[in-house]
Design a protein around this motif. Structure first.
Motif, PDB file in Angstrom:
ATOM      1  N   THR A 691       0.833  -1.208   0.000  1.00 59.26           N
ATOM      2  CA  THR A 691       0.000   0.000   0.000  1.00 59.26           C
ATOM      3  C   THR A 691       0.863   1.251   0.000  1.00 59.26           C
ATOM      4  O   THR A 691       0.384   2.340   0.308  1.00 59.26           O
ATOM      5  CB  THR A 691      -0.929   0.011   1.226  1.00 59.26           C
ATOM      6  OG1 THR A 691      -0.135   0.020   2.430  1.00 59.26           O
ATOM      7  CG2 THR A 691      -1.848  -1.189   1.229  1.00 59.26           C
ATOM      8  N   SER A 692       2.139   1.085  -0.349  1.00 55.84           N
ATOM      9  CA  SER A 692       3.086   2.199  -0.272  1.00 55.84           C
ATOM     10  C   SER A 692       2.933   3.197  -1.418  1.00 55.84           C
ATOM     11  O   SER A 692       3.401   4.335  -1.320  1.00 55.84           O
ATOM     12  CB  SER A 692       4.520   1.666  -0.277  1.00 55.84           C
ATOM     13  OG  SER A 692       4.836   1.084  -1.542  1.00 55.84           O
ATOM     14  N   GLY A 693       2.321   2.759  -2.493  1.00 56.32           N
ATOM     15  CA  GLY A 693       2.278   3.587  -3.683  1.00 56.32           C
ATOM     16  C   GLY A 693       3.533   3.477  -4.520  1.00 56.32           C
ATOM     17  O   GLY A 693       3.683   4.179  -5.524  1.00 56.32           O
ATOM     18  N   CYS A 694       4.457   2.607  -4.131  1.00 57.71           N
ATOM     19  CA  CYS A 694       5.717   2.420  -4.851  1.00 57.71           C
ATOM     20  C   CYS A 694       5.658   1.155  -5.703  1.00 57.71           C
ATOM     21  O   CYS A 694       5.177   0.104  -5.243  1.00 57.71           O
ATOM     22  CB  CYS A 694       6.890   2.323  -3.871  1.00 57.71           C
ATOM     23  SG  CYS A 694       7.182   3.827  -2.921  1.00 57.71           S
ATOM     24  N   GLU A 695       6.158   1.234  -6.914  1.00 59.91           N
ATOM     25  CA  GLU A 695       6.274   0.065  -7.771  1.00 59.91           C
ATOM     26  C   GLU A 695       7.430  -0.801  -7.301  1.00 59.91           C
ATOM     27  O   GLU A 695       8.498  -0.291  -6.940  1.00 59.91           O
ATOM     28  CB  GLU A 695       6.506   0.497  -9.217  1.00 59.91           C
ATOM     29  CG  GLU A 695       6.605  -0.670 -10.186  1.00 59.91           C
ATOM     30  CD  GLU A 695       6.888  -0.212 -11.602  1.00 59.91           C
ATOM     31  OE1 GLU A 695       7.137  -1.075 -12.465  1.00 59.91           O
ATOM     32  OE2 GLU A 695       6.879   1.021 -11.839  1.00 59.91           O
ATOM     33  N   ILE A 696       7.235  -2.108  -7.301  1.00 58.07           N
ATOM     34  CA  ILE A 696       8.258  -3.035  -6.824  1.00 58.07           C
ATOM     35  C   ILE A 696       8.994  -3.661  -7.998  1.00 58.07           C
ATOM     36  O   ILE A 696       8.374  -4.202  -8.924  1.00 58.07           O
ATOM     37  CB  ILE A 696       7.636  -4.143  -5.950  1.00 58.07           C
ATOM     38  CG1 ILE A 696       6.951  -3.540  -4.722  1.00 58.07           C
ATOM     39  CG2 ILE A 696       8.696  -5.152  -5.524  1.00 58.07           C
ATOM     40  CD1 ILE A 696       6.202  -4.552  -3.884  1.00 58.07           C
ATOM     41  N   VAL A 697      10.307  -3.584  -7.947  1.00 60.18           N
ATOM     42  CA  VAL A 697      11.161  -4.269  -8.910  1.00 60.18           C
ATOM     43  C   VAL A 697      11.873  -5.396  -8.171  1.00 60.18           C
ATOM     44  O   VAL A 697      12.534  -5.148  -7.154  1.00 60.18           O
ATOM     45  CB  VAL A 697      12.188  -3.314  -9.535  1.00 60.18           C
ATOM     46  CG1 VAL A 697      13.126  -4.073 -10.466  1.00 60.18           C
ATOM     47  CG2 VAL A 697      11.483  -2.185 -10.279  1.00 60.18           C
ATOM     48  N   ILE A 698      11.729  -6.629  -8.654  1.00 61.96           N
ATOM     49  CA  ILE A 698      12.405  -7.773  -8.032  1.00 61.96           C
ATOM     50  C   ILE A 698      13.634  -8.103  -8.862  1.00 61.96           C
ATOM     51  O   ILE A 698      13.530  -8.463 -10.042  1.00 61.96           O
ATOM     52  CB  ILE A 698      11.462  -8.981  -7.914  1.00 61.96           C
ATOM     53  CG1 ILE A 698      10.257  -8.618  -7.041  1.00 61.96           C
ATOM     54  CG2 ILE A 698      12.216 -10.175  -7.323  1.00 61.96           C
ATOM     55  CD1 ILE A 698       9.235  -9.715  -6.906  1.00 61.96           C
ATOM     56  N   ALA A 699      14.796  -7.938  -8.252  1.00 64.24           N
ATOM     57  CA  ALA A 699      16.070  -8.150  -8.941  1.00 64.24           C
ATOM     58  C   ALA A 699      16.662  -9.486  -8.540  1.00 64.24           C
ATOM     59  O   ALA A 699      16.325 -10.060  -7.504  1.00 64.24           O
ATOM     60  CB  ALA A 699      17.034  -7.014  -8.598  1.00 64.24           C
ATOM     61  N   ASP A 700      17.590  -9.975  -9.334  1.00 70.76           N
ATOM     62  CA  ASP A 700      18.283 -11.232  -9.033  1.00 70.76           C
ATOM     63  C   ASP A 700      19.239 -11.024  -7.864  1.00 70.76           C
ATOM     64  O   ASP A 700      19.780  -9.937  -7.673  1.00 70.76           O
ATOM     65  CB  ASP A 700      19.057 -11.713 -10.252  1.00 70.76           C
ATOM     66  CG  ASP A 700      18.113 -12.123 -11.378  1.00 70.76           C
ATOM     67  OD1 ASP A 700      16.972 -12.522 -11.084  1.00 70.76           O
ATOM     68  OD2 ASP A 700      18.537 -12.032 -12.544  1.00 70.76           O
TER      69      ASP A 700
END
Length: 700
Positions: A691-700
């Motif tokens: 609910t942060s309003g931030c887009e999540i990027v999942i990196a290796d």
């Protein structure tokens, strides 16, 4: 620990395991504002000390001590059969009042009659004297002692002109009471009968009136406050029992170490001797606590800004714009016999102040707070450029001016902590390697925030200065034969060629080239630097190494945590896993699975981490390490300014499931689960809530 300590806000009690403050003790007591308000608090049954059964202060704010009587027989006649009386001492602190209740239960089959003696005293000794300082000037005097069968009172007027008082009351009238503080009760108990006596102890400074809340109400309000803290705090659950216990202990320890000095909750350094505002310690603890409660960082920044240096004062090692090191408020500090009201002898507090402000904004997106703090931030930068770098060589360095100040003014502040390869101590001015990293990080991380608030020119100036610092670092500090950075440059600009943990702090700053960053990370977990329980402060191959020393071979959890932040940011998962596994191994062996301030740097072949004899426990940045472990495993980096965050998660060997809930980021919360079916299997990442309003990027 061979002591018990509880704290709430500005008051803490330190006792032996029996719960006593022995009159002959050099250190135990009830303390507030660097003054001992109770120097004796002992309980006796028939004139004898009870036998200890158990002693626990695992909740931090409540302590319970369980005891019983020894066997008493006179001329063949039993006076008191062994283990017939159960005596429980339960105490807590709330609203600047110490509450202690004594429960007495008859577990024999016959009625019992015995004496209960309770003794009190107050010497109003300054904390510096308690810890061994010998004052040259005259001190104050006790001006009053009075007592009746339900009260005892003492007053003291110090050399600083301040009146300090201790008032003790109890809810059951004593059968006898002396002005010296000795209360006597004639106790009669039927079988299975319990009686209780509740004492309230109230310290007072300059006539401040404090009213004691009824005990049950006070305890309920205290428990509610901790329940509220736990409810809103980040939550962790894994398949590692020691990780869960270490995290929970860290969260509770951090709460008990929070004090409100008028600017919001603020982490004091540690118990028992550092329950006061610190610069470096509190700033680092607040940085560690960003995933737990970013508001702590804001309160810490506001407090530091309020006491920012305003003048050139050699006695206090103060200059305009400098952030304080330590603030004391006892008799010696207030009367000018020591320079700690506050004292500014810290080379790293000022860049850490800017660094924390920048990281707070990147975590929360709160640029309005940065705008409010800008005057203080600008003064801090002026200090770095003018007083931090007096010879204009580009390096921030320290030099002690106060006759009663601190010689080494980095976090390793013991006299032998900066030592040359030939065994000689480095001469000041000294430029510490990690401080240059703090300055670089402060400038590069604040620059994009300044752009957001319309200060583009200043932002570019900071970037240019940081780039020059980065370009010159290796030529000055890199030791080619060691493939490592020197701990410092001395007064002659010569390298202090010890291999230490200090360069690990550079990893989170971005100042280290990628190839050297990997070399540093690998060296920090090599056998000479890593004994199995954590990164040592000094290599076992360096001249000054001593596993029993305070800073030259010991292991400091917070030191490891600063390195872990960098390892995580840079994606050095194998090295980070090694450090986390070592710290968990250590925590498993300590009481309450609590990491202390430090422990000795012996190799794990001994079979257990060796305690350092006078380590603070609980201690804020040691407790904060438990939060960093979770942040590192998530590989969490936030960029709330641009509404994004990155996860580059990993799990150390032996941990296959980690659930983290309610991480406060920007305006909302993040909850994540990491899991794998077994060691070596791919890691699955599930976003439970965002609910942060931030887009999540999942990196290796």
């Amino acid at each position: 620990m061979n002591y018990r300590v509880i704290k709430h806000n500005d008051l803490f009690l330190m006792t032996d395991l029996h719960g006593d403050v022995p009159g002959s003790s050099a250190q135990d007591g009830l303390y507030m504002r660097d003054t001992r308000f109770v120097s004796k608090m002992e309980i006796k049954l028939n004139g004898k000390r009870p036998l200890l059964l158990s002693s626990a202060a695992d909740e931090n704010y409540v302590a319970r001590i369980r005891m019983t009587n020894e066997h008493e027989e006179i001329d063949g006649e039993v006076k008191l059969w062994r283990e017939s009386v159960e005596l429980i001492r339960e105490r807590f602190i709330y609203g600047d009042v110490l509450y202690e209740t004594v429960f007495l239960t008859n577990f024999s089959t016959k009625p019992l009659n015995f004496d209960l003696g309770i003794s009190f005293d107050a010497d109003f000794t300054d904390m510096f004297i308690v810890r061994g300082f010998q004052p040259a000037d005259e001190l104050g005097k006790i001006t009053e002692r009075s007592a009746d069968t339900k009260h005892w009172h003492a007053a003291y007027v110090g050399a600083d002109g301040v009146r300090r008082e201790t008032s003790i009351s109890w809810d059951t009238e004593a059968d006898a009471m002396s002005s010296e503080g000795d209360a006597l009760y004639k106790i009669s108990l039927e079988p299975r009968e319990t009686k209780r006596i509740t004492f309230t102890i109230i310290p007072s400074v300059e006539g401040r009136v404090v009213e004691a809340t009824p005990r049950e109400t006070a305890l309920a309000e205290l428990e509610a406050a901790y329940d509220g803290w736990n409810e809103k705090a980040m939550k962790v659950k894994s398949d590692s029992e020691v990780l869960d216990k270490l995290f929970d202990r860290g969260v509770q320890d951090l709460r008990v170490l929070l004090t409100d000095f008028g600017y919001g909750l603020f982490p004091v350094a540690g118990l028992p001797w550092y329950a006061v505002p610190f610069g470096r310690d509190s700033l680092i603890a607040a940085l560690q606590m960003l995933p737990l409660d970013p508001k702590i960082a804001l309160g810490t920044l506001e407090m530091m800004a309020a006491y920012q240096g305003s003048e050139v004062n050699p006695w206090k090692d103060e200059q305009p714009g400098k952030i304080m090191h330590e603030m004391r408020s006892g008799e010696l500090a207030r009367s000018g016999q020591v320079p700690f009201a506050p004292y500014y002898g810290s080379i790293d507090s000022t860049p850490l102040f800017i660094l924390l402000a920048a990281e707070y904004a990147h975590w929360t997106g709160d640029t309005a707070a940065i705008e409010r703090l800008m005057p203080s931030l600008e003064r801090a930068f002026d200090w770095i450029d003018n007083y931090g770098d007096r010879d204009k060589d580009g390096w921030v360095e320290y030099y002690q001016e106060s006759s009663k100040g601190i010689a080494n003014q980095g976090w390793k502040d013991s006299a032998d902590s900066v030592v040359h390869k030939n065994g000689e101590f480095a001469a000041a001015p000294i430029a510490l390697i990690e401080v240059q990293g703090y300055v670089y990080q402060a400038k590069t991380r604040l620059a994009p925030i300044l752009e957001r608030i319309g200060r583009e020119e200043t932002a570019q100036k900071l970037r240019d200065e940081a780039e020059r610092l980065k370009q010159e670092l290796d030529a000055a500090f890199w030791m080619p034969e060691e493939q490592f950075y020197a701990i410092a440059l001395d007064a002659n600009k010569d390298q202090v060629r010890s291999v230490t943990s200090n360069p690990g702090h550079l990893l989170m700053s971005g100042i280290v080239p990628e190839d050297k960053a990997r070399i540093i990370s690998q060296r920090l977990v090599a056998a000479d630097m890593f004994g199995g329980y954590g990164i040592r402060t000094m290599s076992s191959e360096s001249t000054g190494y001593n596993p029993m020393s305070y800073h030259d071979g010991s292991v400091w959890p917070h030191d490891n945590s600063m390195t872990l932040i960098g390892m995580s940011i840079l994606g050095f998962k194998e090295e980070a896993s090694t450090v986390i596994s070592g710290l968990l191994k250590a925590a498993e062996k300590f009481e309450y699975n609590r990491l202390p301030e430090l422990f000795c740097g012996y190799d794990e072949s001994i079979g257990y981490p060796v305690s350092y004899p006078v380590a603070c426990s609980p201690q804020a940045w040691a407790a904060g390490t438990s939060i960093v472990l979770i942040q590192a495993m998530l590989g969490l980096k936030t960029d709330a300014l641009n509404r994004s965050m990155t996860l580059a998660p990993f799990l150390p060997a032996g941990i296959n499931r980690l659930t983290v809930k309610d991480v406060p980021i920007a305006e909302g919360r993040l909850s994540v689960e990491l899991k794998r079916t077994g060691d070596g299997e791919p890691l699955q990442v599930d976003i439970i809530e965002n609910t942060s309003g931030c887009e999540i990027v999942i990196a290796d």
